[in-house]
Design an enzyme around this catalytic site. Structure first.
Site, PDB file in Angstrom:
ATOM      1  N   CYS A 113       0.918  -1.064  -0.013  1.00  0.00           N
ATOM      2  CA  CYS A 113       0.058   0.001  -0.111  1.00  0.00           C
ATOM      3  C   CYS A 113       0.929   1.185  -0.116  1.00  0.00           C
ATOM      4  O   CYS A 113       1.716   1.409   0.890  1.00  0.00           O
ATOM      5  CB  CYS A 113      -0.848  -0.044   1.272  1.00  0.00           C
ATOM      6  SG  CYS A 113      -1.959   1.413   1.342  1.00  0.00           S
TER       7      CYS A 113
ATOM      8  N   GLU B 248      -3.534   1.160  -6.482  1.00  0.00           N
ATOM      9  CA  GLU B 248      -2.771   0.023  -6.749  1.00  0.00           C
ATOM     10  C   GLU B 248      -2.448   0.214  -8.465  1.00  0.00           C
ATOM     11  O   GLU B 248      -3.193   0.846  -8.988  1.00  0.00           O
ATOM     12  CB  GLU B 248      -3.036  -1.397  -6.335  1.00  0.00           C
ATOM     13  CG  GLU B 248      -2.202  -2.380  -6.655  1.00  0.00           C
ATOM     14  CD  GLU B 248      -0.915  -2.156  -5.961  1.00  0.00           C
ATOM     15  OE1 GLU B 248       0.320  -1.540  -6.555  1.00  0.00           O
ATOM     16  OE2 GLU B 248      -0.885  -1.995  -4.563  1.00  0.00           O
TER      17      GLU B 248
END
Length: 221
Positions: free
Chosen positions: A2, A103
């Protein structure tokens, strides 16, 4: 992993989601939060409360704060073993407040940003660890990391890891400073149900950490 996320929810939604009595500082919408920034986390030291932490974990014993650049994430599978994280896992667990994250899908030589959030649109808490570090100048700095796990079906085509999201009914357990059992705590560090999430492509302007706009989270048709 992340590496970017958003927090744009209104204060009333945050208070409700995390059983908070107040927000002790001003919160402005942030659409593209990057490592090294101050982020908002929920801790429990008798009651749930919000504090600000720098994203990038600096262990209390570290001499050089630059180590934090390498510790924006901690792996769920090894978090109880790593010297940098194992003490915080026992004593300093928190919830990083967010409402979506990014992402990047790799296609040939391009990286295409995808934005992922809950279908409900509500804010949520990443499983986080925090630390208090004293600088050589005597300044106390709070820092944190986000725990990651294997990807669910939403994330798997994009990346093999995803941040751990603690469900609301498990938040109290995760934050409880009296809970030390590693097996119980690690049982919470699993992929979030994919049927409750959705993701879509967004503008590649978010590739720049300095780009912070409502347009960051608008889907590209």
């Amino acid at each position: 992993m992340c590496g970017r996320f958003s927090l744009t929810s209104n204060i009333s939604s945050i208070l409700k989601e995390f059983d908070l009595s107040d927000v002790p500082f001003e919160l402005s919408p942030e659409y593209n939060i990057a490592p090294g920034r101050d982020i908002v986390i929920v801790i429990n030291d008798g009651a749930n409360r919000l504090i600000k932490c720098r994203w990038g974990f600096i262990p209390s014993w570290a001499r050089d704060p630059s180590i934090g650049h390498k510790m924006i994430n901690a792996r769920a599978e090894t978090v109880t073993e790593k010297p940098s994280f194992r003490t915080a896992f026992k004593k300093h667990r928190g919830l990083v407040v967010a409402d979506g994250f990014y992402e990047w899908l790799k296609q040939d030589k391009k990286k295409i940003p995808q934005y992922v959030h809950l279908k409900s649109g509500r804010p949520f808490g990443f499983a986080g660890l925090y630390s208090s570090w004293n600088s050589p100048e005597g300044k106390k700095i709070f820092t944190c990391t986000i725990i990651t796990t294997t990807a669910n079906n939403i994330l798997e085509p994009i990346h093999n890891r995803m941040p751990v999201i603690i469900p609301k009914d498990r938040q109290k357990l995760w934050l409880d400073p009296e809970v030390y059992d590693g097996k119980i705590l690690q049982s919470l560090l699993k992929p979030y149900p994919d049927e409750e999430m959705e993701g879509y492509e967004v503008s590649d302007k978010v590739n720049s950490p300095s780009y912070d706009s409502p347009n960051s989270i608008i889907p590209i048709k």
